[in-house]
Every structure is written in C-alpha cells, then in structure tokens.
Design a protein around this motif. Sequence first.
Motif, PDB file in Angstrom:
ATOM      1  N   GLN A 127       8.904   2.270  10.690  1.00 46.69           N
ATOM      2  CA  GLN A 127       9.691   1.090  10.313  1.00 46.69           C
ATOM      3  C   GLN A 127       8.989   0.226   9.265  1.00 46.69           C
ATOM      4  O   GLN A 127       9.017  -1.005   9.317  1.00 46.69           O
ATOM      5  N   VAL A 128       8.363   0.893   8.302  1.00 47.35           N
ATOM      6  CA  VAL A 128       7.792   0.218   7.135  1.00 47.35           C
ATOM      7  C   VAL A 128       8.820   0.411   6.027  1.00 47.35           C
ATOM      8  O   VAL A 128       8.972   1.499   5.496  1.00 47.35           O
ATOM      9  N   THR A 129       9.576  -0.645   5.735  1.00 46.94           N
ATOM     10  CA  THR A 129      10.688  -0.501   4.802  1.00 46.94           C
ATOM     11  C   THR A 129      10.707  -1.631   3.772  1.00 46.94           C
ATOM     12  O   THR A 129      10.215  -2.722   4.021  1.00 46.94           O
ATOM     13  N   ARG A 161       0.830  -1.207   0.000  1.00 44.88           N
ATOM     14  CA  ARG A 161       0.000   0.000   0.000  1.00 44.88           C
ATOM     15  C   ARG A 161       0.863   1.254   0.000  1.00 44.88           C
ATOM     16  O   ARG A 161       0.566   2.224  -0.697  1.00 44.88           O
ATOM     17  N   ALA A 162       1.923   1.235   0.791  1.00 51.20           N
ATOM     18  CA  ALA A 162       2.828   2.385   0.856  1.00 51.20           C
ATOM     19  C   ALA A 162       3.491   2.634  -0.492  1.00 51.20           C
ATOM     20  O   ALA A 162       3.596   3.780  -0.939  1.00 51.20           O
ATOM     21  N   ALA A 163       3.934   1.576  -1.147  1.00 57.40           N
ATOM     22  CA  ALA A 163       4.582   1.724  -2.455  1.00 57.40           C
ATOM     23  C   ALA A 163       3.595   2.267  -3.482  1.00 57.40           C
ATOM     24  O   ALA A 163       3.944   3.135  -4.291  1.00 57.40           O
ATOM     25  N   ASN A 164       2.365   1.782  -3.448  1.00 54.84           N
ATOM     26  CA  ASN A 164       1.335   2.261  -4.370  1.00 54.84           C
ATOM     27  C   ASN A 164       1.106   3.763  -4.171  1.00 54.84           C
ATOM     28  O   ASN A 164       1.062   4.534  -5.136  1.00 54.84           O
ATOM     29  N   LEU A 202      12.074   4.552  -4.180  1.00 53.41           N
ATOM     30  CA  LEU A 202      11.123   5.639  -4.393  1.00 53.41           C
ATOM     31  C   LEU A 202      11.513   6.882  -3.593  1.00 53.41           C
ATOM     32  O   LEU A 202      11.330   8.006  -4.051  1.00 53.41           O
ATOM     33  N   HIS A 203      12.088   6.671  -2.420  1.00 53.93           N
ATOM     34  CA  HIS A 203      12.585   7.798  -1.621  1.00 53.93           C
ATOM     35  C   HIS A 203      13.724   8.509  -2.352  1.00 53.93           C
ATOM     36  O   HIS A 203      13.739   9.737  -2.448  1.00 53.93           O
ATOM     37  N   VAL A 204      14.653   7.738  -2.896  1.00 55.74           N
ATOM     38  CA  VAL A 204      15.759   8.330  -3.659  1.00 55.74           C
ATOM     39  C   VAL A 204      15.217   9.091  -4.862  1.00 55.74           C
ATOM     40  O   VAL A 204      15.672  10.195  -5.172  1.00 55.74           O
ATOM     41  N   PHE A 210       5.994  11.513   3.305  1.00 47.17           N
ATOM     42  CA  PHE A 210       5.490  10.156   3.468  1.00 47.17           C
ATOM     43  C   PHE A 210       6.639   9.183   3.729  1.00 47.17           C
ATOM     44  O   PHE A 210       6.533   8.312   4.593  1.00 47.17           O
ATOM     45  N   SER A 211       7.758   9.367   3.036  1.00 45.77           N
ATOM     46  CA  SER A 211       8.940   8.525   3.281  1.00 45.77           C
ATOM     47  C   SER A 211       9.404   8.637   4.724  1.00 45.77           C
ATOM     48  O   SER A 211       9.754   7.632   5.353  1.00 45.77           O
ATOM     49  N   ALA A 212       9.411   9.857   5.244  1.00 44.36           N
ATOM     50  CA  ALA A 212       9.831  10.062   6.634  1.00 44.36           C
ATOM     51  C   ALA A 212       8.887   9.338   7.597  1.00 44.36           C
ATOM     52  O   ALA A 212       9.338   8.734   8.580  1.00 44.36           O
ATOM     53  N   SER A 213       7.597   9.380   7.308  1.00 42.30           N
ATOM     54  CA  SER A 213       6.618   8.676   8.145  1.00 42.30           C
ATOM     55  C   SER A 213       6.814   7.166   8.071  1.00 42.30           C
ATOM     56  O   SER A 213       6.703   6.472   9.082  1.00 42.30           O
TER      57      SER A 213
END
Length: 129
Positions: free
Chosen positions: A74-76, A46-49, A83-85, A66-69
């Motif tokens: 600890q959802v990695t 869901r996070a990746a979507n 996607l963060h990069v 959102f990446s910081a959250s």
Amino acid sequence: MTTFKAADMSRLDGDLLSASADEISRLAEAARQQLARGSGQITVARAANLQQALIKARLFDGALRFSASLDAAQVTSSLLAKLHVQALIDTGQLARATDETSRLLQEILPSDPQYLELRGLAGRVAKQR
C-alpha cells in the motif's frame, strides 16, 4: 536472499540513474523484501526513484514486480501509478495499460501533475495498438 544494507537506503535517496543495471536489480530485490516485511523504510520518494531507474535501465519486468510489491504494501501515489503504466506499455501489455490509464484518469484530479503525463501515455498506447 538479497540483504538490504544501510548504505542502500542512502542510495535510494540519491541518483540511481547512473547506477548499473545489476545494482538497480539488486536494490529493487532488496526493496521488495523490505516492503514484504512491512518495514516502512521504502517511502514514495524512494520507490519512485527506484522505479524510474528500473525503467531507465530497461528492466521492465523488474519494474512490474516492484509495482506489485508497492501495491501489496500500500505504497501508492499518482507518480508510482504513472510509472506502473509506463512499465506496462514498455512490456507490450497494451490492454492492461489502457485499462489502468482509463481508471487513473477518472481517479486523479486534473490539477495533479501526473494527470497530463497519463494523458500522454494514453496517446502513446493508442498509437501502439
């Protein structure tokens, strides 16, 4: 405060690429609040979507928040890291993107599908510097 509706969860499981920027922003804020509460409903998929939708909608600052959250909760995954990069690059934070990419390329196995993607992002950063 943005409330997370039951329908939002199914929306995160579906196609967000056709959603409006306003809807994506609202979903991201609601998901960030869910992560802060530690609800566990925001899975890696869901996070990746949602992260992909934020980037596609050019909501790069929202993608970084959102990446910081995700990190705090600890959802990695290697996909989320890539996607963060990508969001760092898109916001012009090339030095941070270089550091993150270098670190990730040392941590992620070459057999991981995101490894080649990260190498491509490293090349993109080098071109833009």
